[in-house]
Design an enzyme around this catalytic site. Structure first.
Site, PDB file in Angstrom:
ATOM      1  N   SER A  79       0.839  -1.203   0.000  1.00  0.00           N
ATOM      2  CA  SER A  79       0.000   0.000   0.000  1.00  0.00           C
ATOM      3  C   SER A  79       0.877   1.258   0.000  1.00  0.00           C
ATOM      4  CB  SER A  79      -0.951  -0.043   1.198  1.00  0.00           C
ATOM      5  OG  SER A  79      -2.001   0.872   1.042  1.00  0.00           O
ATOM      6  N   ASP A 106      -9.588  -6.168  -4.285  1.00  0.00           N
ATOM      7  CA  ASP A 106      -9.146  -4.957  -3.590  1.00  0.00           C
ATOM      8  C   ASP A 106     -10.136  -3.823  -3.853  1.00  0.00           C
ATOM      9  OD1 ASP A 106      -7.811  -2.727  -2.562  1.00  0.00           O
ATOM     10  OD2 ASP A 106      -5.848  -3.433  -3.216  1.00  0.00           O
ATOM     11  N   HIS A 132      -7.610  -5.787  -0.101  1.00  0.00           N
ATOM     12  CA  HIS A 132      -6.433  -4.919  -0.008  1.00  0.00           C
ATOM     13  C   HIS A 132      -5.433  -5.418   1.035  1.00  0.00           C
ATOM     14  CE1 HIS A 132      -4.141  -1.251  -0.529  1.00  0.00           C
ATOM     15  NE2 HIS A 132      -4.207  -0.996   0.768  1.00  0.00           N
TER      16      HIS A 132
END
Length: 337
Positions: free
Chosen positions: A148, A278, A306
């Site tokens: 991320s 995601d 995610h």
């Protein structure tokens, strides 16, 4: 029954009751303390040691296992509002002969938080480079992993400091420019336009908001007890002002697309891991990266959102190990043991 035997059972029962009552009391009254104990226990179980290192007056906190050897060291960068311990679920499945380093990103957990610090992606990349040099981790090129926001930083780091990195793994990284916005990004833009950025979905301040964030980030619907949700919120609330400042910085014009702008400069072998479901960062980003990075391998995970590291730790660890074996072993055939 002999009185001594009765006394033995009473003493044994009391001995067992004390830790059980302590656990119940912690669960009901101080769930945040229980969460901290949980991470301490898993670090200890997995052999991860916590150390500190300094660049001038700036403190970096990190955990590590193993020592540098003939195989590349592995540096792991966590995501927004997380900390080094988020990698423990993956560390559990990684070989113990690898040198692993998990660092708290700037302003997070045990790493210095300063109002003067540059929290842009470029600023974070420079801080991580300072950390790398403090540890002399780049004495020989290392394998860099980020997820991320940490993936955003890792990708830009590989572009800025190519001689430091021998290979790269990006797990659903931020920093890409999509042709269309998903629902999450649309919601963020609506909040920006209405000037109500106090309610950023990734910065929960109530158990209900924490539950919503977990559902946003995960494909699997975990049934989390209310007390644990409260504990997770209690741990985060003192840091929410910082998280808000950081979030606004990394989605600003200066930082939002830094990875997109630098991905064609990444020259090392790269692995992309992404959850197909995601909801935060669209999986189509994997194809964008694959088209821009010459030596790139993409792994898309079914039934995964995610939070790849939390949802599929065993699979993630296996993909990392197999990738390292393929890229770095003699003749590209020998597996890491």
């Amino acid at each position: 029954m002999d009185l001594d035997v009765v006394n033995m059972f009473v003493i044994a029962g009391g001995t067992l009751a004390i830790p059980i009552l302590a656990f119940v009391a912690s669960f009901l009254l101080w769930p945040s303390a229980l969460i901290k104990i949980y991470y301490w226990y898993w670090r200890r179980t997995l052999g991860m040691q916590v150390h500190y290192v300094y660049h001038e007056d700036y403190q970096f906190c990190y955990s590590f296992r193993g020592r540098p050897g003939h195989k590349p060291s592995i540096l792991m960068l966590h995501g927004f509002s997380a900390h080094k311990d988020m990698w423990l679920s993956v560390v559990k499945f990684l070989p113990k002969n690898l040198h692993l380093v998990c660092v708290d990103m700037p302003g997070h957990e045990g790493t210095t938080r300063s109002s003067l610090d540059d929290l842009s992606i470029d600023g974070q990349v420079k801080r991580i480079h300072q950390f790398v040099e403090c540890l002399k981790l780049n004495k020989k090129p290392f394998h860099l992993i980020g997820t991320s926001m940490g993936g955003h930083v890792a990708g830009v780091y590989a572009a800025y400091y190519p001689s430091d990195v021998c290979s790269l793994c990006l797990v659903c990284p931020a920093g890409l420019q999509y042709s269309t916005d998903n629902q999450f990004v649309q919601r963020l833009k609506e909040l920006q336009n209405s000037a109500t950025m106090e309610k950023i979905p990734l910065i929960p301040s109530t158990p209900e908001e924490m539950s919503e964030m977990l559902q946003l980030c995960s494909y699997v619907r975990f049934k989390v007890p209310q007390q644990i949700l409260q504990g997770l919120v209690d741990v985060r609330i003192p840091h929410n002002n910082f998280y808000r400042k950081l979030f606004l910085e990394i989605v600003s014009e200066k930082s939002r697309y830094s990875l997109h702008q630098n991905m064609d400069k990444i020259k090392v072998p790269t692995q992309i891991i992404w959850g197909k479901q995601d909801q935060v960062l669209d999986v189509s980003g994997a194809d964008m990266l694959a088209k821009s990075i010459a030596n790139c391998q993409v792994e898309l995970l079914e039934n995964c959102g995610h939070s790849v590291v939390m949802e599929r730790p065993r699979k993630t660890a296996k993909l990392i190990v197999d990738f390292l074996a393929a890229v770095h072993s003699t003749g590209n055939t020998k597996k890491l043991d």
